[in-house]
Design a protein around this motif. Structure first.
Motif, PDB file in Angstrom:
ATOM      1  N   UNK A 105     -18.336  34.451 -19.740  1.00  0.00           N
ATOM      2  CA  UNK A 105     -17.189  33.687 -19.266  1.00  0.00           C
ATOM      3  C   UNK A 105     -15.894  34.435 -19.591  1.00  0.00           C
ATOM      4  N   UNK A 106     -15.809  35.014 -20.782  1.00  0.00           N
ATOM      5  CA  UNK A 106     -14.610  35.767 -21.162  1.00  0.00           C
ATOM      6  C   UNK A 106     -14.372  36.949 -20.242  1.00  0.00           C
ATOM      7  N   UNK A 107     -15.447  37.630 -19.843  1.00  0.00           N
ATOM      8  CA  UNK A 107     -15.332  38.754 -18.912  1.00  0.00           C
ATOM      9  C   UNK A 107     -14.830  38.260 -17.558  1.00  0.00           C
ATOM     10  N   UNK A 108     -15.423  37.183 -17.049  1.00  0.00           N
ATOM     11  CA  UNK A 108     -14.998  36.624 -15.769  1.00  0.00           C
ATOM     12  C   UNK A 108     -13.554  36.143 -15.830  1.00  0.00           C
ATOM     13  N   UNK A 109     -13.178  35.551 -16.931  1.00  0.00           N
ATOM     14  CA  UNK A 109     -11.812  35.047 -17.077  1.00  0.00           C
ATOM     15  C   UNK A 109     -10.810  36.202 -17.083  1.00  0.00           C
ATOM     16  N   UNK A 110     -11.147  37.274 -17.762  1.00  0.00           N
ATOM     17  CA  UNK A 110     -10.264  38.443 -17.791  1.00  0.00           C
ATOM     18  C   UNK A 110     -10.071  38.999 -16.385  1.00  0.00           C
TER      19      UNK A 110
END
Length: 115
Positions: free
Chosen positions: A98-103
């Motif tokens: 999720x953090x990767x997608x959010x970035x």
């Protein structure tokens, strides 16, 4: 998600995981196995000895990691993930994804704003 907001336990989980270093410590122990204090410190050169000690103690109190002290001179201390702690692996993986997608989402939004 069919949860009653008043009974939500996300805050409890975050209380254990929140901290700049805890997820990194957990990932090292999950992926690399048992590590000595100085091995962890070398992998995270920005962390202070005091902060690493604090984070490790908090994780140990929650039964997420295990600390083993060997009676020798100088003392040898090793840290490893507990079986209970291993149950966090899918949660950490989902948070990483999720953090990767959010970035990426934020980058695309910024690019769109710049046009």
């Amino acid at each position: 998600m069919d949860k009653i907001p008043e009974e939500c336990r996300v805050e409890d989980a975050l209380g254990i995981l929140v901290g700049k270093w805890k997820p990194i410590i957990l990932l090292y122990l999950l992926q690399k196995g048992t590590k000595r204090f100085n091995e962890l410190r070398k992998r995270m050169p920005e962390i202070t000895q005091k902060m690493l000690t604090k984070q490790l103690r908090e994780l140990e109190e929650e039964d997420i990691i295990q600390r083993v002290v060997y009676p020798q001179v100088p003392p040898k201390v090793e840290y490893s993930i507990t079986e209970y702690g291993k149950t966090l692996e899918p949660i950490l993986e989902a948070m990483h994804e999720w953090g990767t997608k959010h970035t990426l989402h934020k980058l695309k939004k910024e690019e769109h704003r710049m046009k």
